[in-house]
Design an enzyme around this catalytic site. Structure first.
Site, mmCIF file in Angstrom:
data_model
loop_
_atom_site.group_PDB
_atom_site.id
_atom_site.type_symbol
_atom_site.label_atom_id
_atom_site.label_comp_id
_atom_site.label_asym_id
_atom_site.label_seq_id
_atom_site.Cartn_x
_atom_site.Cartn_y
_atom_site.Cartn_z
ATOM 1 N N HIS A 79 6.963 6.586 1.635
ATOM 2 C CA HIS A 79 5.696 6.031 2.114
ATOM 3 C C HIS A 79 4.538 6.853 1.589
ATOM 4 O O HIS A 79 4.654 8.060 1.401
ATOM 5 C CB HIS A 79 5.658 5.983 3.641
ATOM 6 C CG HIS A 79 6.537 4.916 4.194
ATOM 7 N ND1 HIS A 79 7.368 5.115 5.259
ATOM 8 C CD2 HIS A 79 6.723 3.619 3.821
ATOM 9 C CE1 HIS A 79 8.028 3.997 5.519
ATOM 10 N NE2 HIS A 79 7.660 3.082 4.656
ATOM 11 N N CYS A 80 3.427 6.185 1.349
ATOM 12 C CA CYS A 80 2.227 6.786 0.773
ATOM 13 C C CYS A 80 1.131 6.801 1.842
ATOM 14 O O CYS A 80 1.060 5.902 2.684
ATOM 15 C CB CYS A 80 1.791 5.958 -0.438
ATOM 16 S SG CYS A 80 0.332 6.578 -1.276
ATOM 17 N N HIS A 87 11.149 1.659 -2.296
ATOM 18 C CA HIS A 87 12.065 2.582 -1.607
ATOM 19 C C HIS A 87 13.410 2.649 -2.329
ATOM 20 O O HIS A 87 13.994 3.726 -2.463
ATOM 21 C CB HIS A 87 12.282 2.149 -0.156
ATOM 22 C CG HIS A 87 11.124 2.393 0.742
ATOM 23 N ND1 HIS A 87 10.428 3.578 0.779
ATOM 24 C CD2 HIS A 87 10.534 1.586 1.667
ATOM 25 C CE1 HIS A 87 9.468 3.505 1.686
ATOM 26 N NE2 HIS A 87 9.496 2.288 2.225
ATOM 27 N N HIS A 110 7.128 -3.102 -1.887
ATOM 28 C CA HIS A 110 7.234 -1.911 -1.047
ATOM 29 C C HIS A 110 8.705 -1.541 -0.812
ATOM 30 O O HIS A 110 9.111 -0.396 -1.024
ATOM 31 C CB HIS A 110 6.530 -2.171 0.293
ATOM 32 C CG HIS A 110 6.650 -1.054 1.276
ATOM 33 N ND1 HIS A 110 5.678 -0.101 1.423
ATOM 34 C CD2 HIS A 110 7.621 -0.732 2.167
ATOM 35 C CE1 HIS A 110 6.043 0.761 2.362
ATOM 36 N NE2 HIS A 110 7.230 0.383 2.826
ATOM 37 N N GLU A 111 9.502 -2.514 -0.392
ATOM 38 C CA GLU A 111 10.917 -2.236 -0.114
ATOM 39 C C GLU A 111 11.685 -1.904 -1.388
ATOM 40 O O GLU A 111 12.535 -1.010 -1.396
ATOM 41 C CB GLU A 111 11.559 -3.404 0.644
ATOM 42 C CG GLU A 111 10.939 -3.702 1.996
ATOM 43 C CD GLU A 111 10.878 -2.520 2.966
ATOM 44 O OE1 GLU A 111 11.630 -1.529 2.804
ATOM 45 O OE2 GLU A 111 10.068 -2.593 3.917
#
Length: 178
Positions: free
Chosen positions: A140-141, A134, A130-131
């Site tokens: 974000h989803c 970015h 996730h990070e």
């Protein structure tokens, strides 16, 4: 392009390879593991937590001194916060190519649950991917099963699958090719 994961020396032995392989699978890009004694800044004794922003400042210094190319993710055992948030699982600073995750709240032991290595590895991989997402230009989803969904709780993190949705995948391809 590859990703460098910098593992603090306090992270449990044996977690590095399974997490890296899972992140490679999720993002479809190579991952290099680097062991480091991360001397991090930002401890707040009144909270018994580290300021994730200060940790990222230190990580940027570490990546420049270490000559790491590409996005860098630091994995620590220290509980993190940012601003007025009680805690964060992780934080990314895309403009510097640096991100950090903490395994403190990813571990069942934090919640008084039975320890489970696979739970910890899965959660660390999802939060790490996730990070890194970015850092690669993803936002974000809204899909609660996508790795790029922003979880507020451990249950929401557990609900996520170890994949990025088709929309995020298309954005990732565009950002890494172009």
């Amino acid at each position: 392009m590859g990703v460098t994961i910098i593992w603090d020396h306090q992270v449990p032995t044996g977690l590095q390879l399974p997490v890296a392989r899972r992140i490679e699978m999720i993002l479809g890009m190579p991952v290099d593991n680097v062991a480091a004694e991360a001397l991090i800044n930002g401890y707040h004794p009144e909270r018994n937590q580290y300021d994730a922003g200060a940790v990222l400042d230190r990580l940027l210094f570490m990546t420049k001194m270490g000559g790491y190319a590409g996005p860098a993710l630091l994995v620590v055992t220290h509980d993190l916060f940012v601003g007025d948030c009680d805690f964060v699982f992780g934080l990314a600073r895309p403009q510097t190519g640096c991100a950090v995750i903490s395994i403190a709240r990813l571990d069942n032991g934090f919640y008084g649950r039975t320890e489970d290595f696979d739970d910890l590895a899965d959660r660390a991989a999802k939060e790490g991917a996730h990070e890194i997402g970015h850092l690669l230009g993803l936002d974000h989803c809204q899909d609660p099963e996508c790795v790029m969904f922003k979880p507020a709780t451990l249950s929401e993190l557990d609900r996520k699958r170890m994949v990025i949705c088709s929309s995020c995948h298309e954005k990732l391809i565009r950002s890494t090719v172009g």
